[in-house]
Design a protein around this motif. Structure first.
Motif, PDB file in Angstrom:
ATOM      1  N   VAL A   1       0.816   4.070  -2.991  1.00  0.00           N
ATOM      2  CA  VAL A   1       0.540   5.481  -2.716  1.00  0.00           C
ATOM      3  C   VAL A   1       1.715   6.349  -3.161  1.00  0.00           C
ATOM      4  O   VAL A   1       1.532   7.418  -3.757  1.00  0.00           O
ATOM      5  CB  VAL A   1       0.249   5.677  -1.213  1.00  0.00           C
ATOM      6  CG1 VAL A   1       0.169   7.166  -0.877  1.00  0.00           C
ATOM      7  CG2 VAL A   1      -1.058   4.992  -0.829  1.00  0.00           C
ATOM      8  N   THR A   2       2.937   5.882  -2.888  1.00  0.00           N
ATOM      9  CA  THR A   2       4.127   6.635  -3.294  1.00  0.00           C
ATOM     10  C   THR A   2       4.217   6.744  -4.807  1.00  0.00           C
ATOM     11  O   THR A   2       4.542   7.811  -5.351  1.00  0.00           O
ATOM     12  CB  THR A   2       5.392   5.956  -2.745  1.00  0.00           C
ATOM     13  OG1 THR A   2       5.306   5.871  -1.315  1.00  0.00           O
ATOM     14  CG2 THR A   2       6.636   6.742  -3.127  1.00  0.00           C
TER      15      THR A   2
ATOM     16  N   ARG B   1       7.375   4.958  -8.929  1.00  0.00           N
ATOM     17  CA  ARG B   1       6.368   5.032  -9.987  1.00  0.00           C
ATOM     18  C   ARG B   1       6.875   4.393 -11.269  1.00  0.00           C
ATOM     19  O   ARG B   1       6.150   3.629 -11.920  1.00  0.00           O
ATOM     20  CB  ARG B   1       5.998   6.503 -10.254  1.00  0.00           C
ATOM     21  CG  ARG B   1       4.910   6.657 -11.308  1.00  0.00           C
ATOM     22  CD  ARG B   1       4.507   8.100 -11.494  1.00  0.00           C
ATOM     23  NE  ARG B   1       5.585   8.919 -12.039  1.00  0.00           N
ATOM     24  CZ  ARG B   1       5.434  10.192 -12.404  1.00  0.00           C
ATOM     25  NH1 ARG B   1       4.260  10.782 -12.253  1.00  0.00           N
ATOM     26  NH2 ARG B   1       6.444  10.864 -12.897  1.00  0.00           N
TER      27      ARG B   1
ATOM     28  N   LEU C   1       0.831  -1.208   0.000  1.00  0.00           N
ATOM     29  CA  LEU C   1       0.000   0.000   0.000  1.00  0.00           C
ATOM     30  C   LEU C   1       0.864   1.256   0.000  1.00  0.00           C
ATOM     31  O   LEU C   1       0.580   2.218  -0.740  1.00  0.00           O
ATOM     32  CB  LEU C   1      -0.926  -0.010   1.219  1.00  0.00           C
ATOM     33  CG  LEU C   1      -1.835   1.223   1.388  1.00  0.00           C
ATOM     34  CD1 LEU C   1      -2.792   1.341   0.213  1.00  0.00           C
ATOM     35  CD2 LEU C   1      -2.600   1.143   2.709  1.00  0.00           C
ATOM     36  N   VAL C   2       1.923   1.258   0.799  1.00  0.00           N
ATOM     37  CA  VAL C   2       2.824   2.415   0.850  1.00  0.00           C
ATOM     38  C   VAL C   2       3.480   2.641  -0.511  1.00  0.00           C
ATOM     39  O   VAL C   2       3.575   3.779  -0.998  1.00  0.00           O
ATOM     40  CB  VAL C   2       3.886   2.214   1.946  1.00  0.00           C
ATOM     41  CG1 VAL C   2       4.971   3.295   1.844  1.00  0.00           C
ATOM     42  CG2 VAL C   2       3.245   2.240   3.325  1.00  0.00           C
TER      43      VAL C   2
ATOM     44  N   GLY D   1       1.341   9.130  -6.052  1.00  0.00           N
ATOM     45  CA  GLY D   1       1.490  10.520  -5.613  1.00  0.00           C
ATOM     46  C   GLY D   1       2.894  11.062  -5.679  1.00  0.00           C
ATOM     47  O   GLY D   1       3.212  12.051  -4.992  1.00  0.00           O
TER      48      GLY D   1
END
Length: 279
Positions: A31-32, A79, A27-28, A35
């Motif tokens: 999200v990273t 990403r 999850l971290v 975002g």
């Protein structure tokens, strides 16, 4: 919908600490990755200081060999590296699962042709094969995704064919054939739902292997090309710092290892839950 949500919460509630840790890490990372432009203090390719500036209040992880902020590069690397690995794994599963289902359903000469083709491709180590093909066709992003996806689809094909072979001989599949159902309908409605659990677990493992392959290719200079932030190339570009006792090049490598371990924790738990085994 409410019942499905409740069942999911119950399933998560009885999951072991390792699976919860793995899901939290994933999850971290997600999200990273999503975002990154909002989280990173500087741009992906922005030169903000001198080369190899040490850790300080302005640059928490220092700067790289060109003076770019390492923390920002690592965030953008999430990403790029994870996103490309996910897209490659999806394509590998699309190719491998369709080919495996066709081989198991059609059998005969189609099964033999596809299986022998896969055997030939699997006879060569995938990293060596990828290096050879990328050297010939070029190292742009599209070529890398296609090459790795095709090579990795051979593993997906073998698993899909093996588990589908146990389903195509079932009475309900034969009944569908006698009803006059088409090949695609039988594959999609009768076979695929009954092999989805091992395929879902394999997706997690395949993602790890693809992720590591992309990082290895980037480390060797044939993966994601500069100035794109990529964890594998970041280790290579800043490896000289290790000689001076600076652990900055280890951080991208640790990010790769952490995600790999987290996914394996979740996959192990998922396999245990779907296998019917109990403590």
């Amino acid at each position: 919908m409410a019942t499905a949500a409740q069942n999911s919460l119950k399933l998560l509630g009885r999951s072991p600490w390792s699976a919860r840790f793995g899901m939290l890490v994933i999850l971290v990372y997600v999200v990273t990755a999503i975002g990154a432009p909002l989280i990173a203090p500087y741009g992906e390719t922005e030169i903000v200081g001198i080369e190899y500036e040490p850790w300080n209040e302005v640059y928490p992880l220092g700067t790289d060999n060109l003076g770019r902020d390492m923390l920002s590069r690592i965030i953008y690397g999430a990403r790029n590296t994870v996103g490309v690995a996910f897209a490659t794994t999806m394509l590998a599963f699309l190719i491998g699962s369709i080919a495996g289902l066709l081989a198991a359903t059609l059998r005969g000469w189609a099964d033999q042709l596809l299986s022998r083709l896969v055997d030939v491709m699997m006879a060569i180590p995938p990293l060596v094969f990828a290096l050879l093909i990328l050297t010939i066709v070029g190292t742009n992003l599209i070529n890398m995704i296609l090459v790795i996806a095709v090579l990795d689809s051979t593993r997906v094909f073998r698993l899909t064919r093996a588990v589908a072979m146990n389903v195509v001989v079932m009475d309900f599949v034969e009944a569908a054939r006698l009803r006059g159902e088409g090949l695609w309908w039988i594959m999609r409605r009768e076979i695929l739902p009954n092999i989805s659990a091992p395929l879902a677990a394999e997706f997690g493992l395949r993602f790890c292997f693809v992720f590591l392959t992309i990082s290895a290719l980037s480390f060797l200079g044939l993966g994601l090309q500069p100035p794109t932030a990529d964890w594998g190339s970041m280790v290579r570009d800043n490896a000289t710092l290790i000689s001076y006792g600076d652990i900055t090049p280890v951080i991208p490598a640790a990010a790769i290892a952490l995600l790999t371990v987290a996914i394996n924790f979740v996959v192990d738990w998922f396999l245990h839950e779907t296998s019917g085994l109990k403590e």
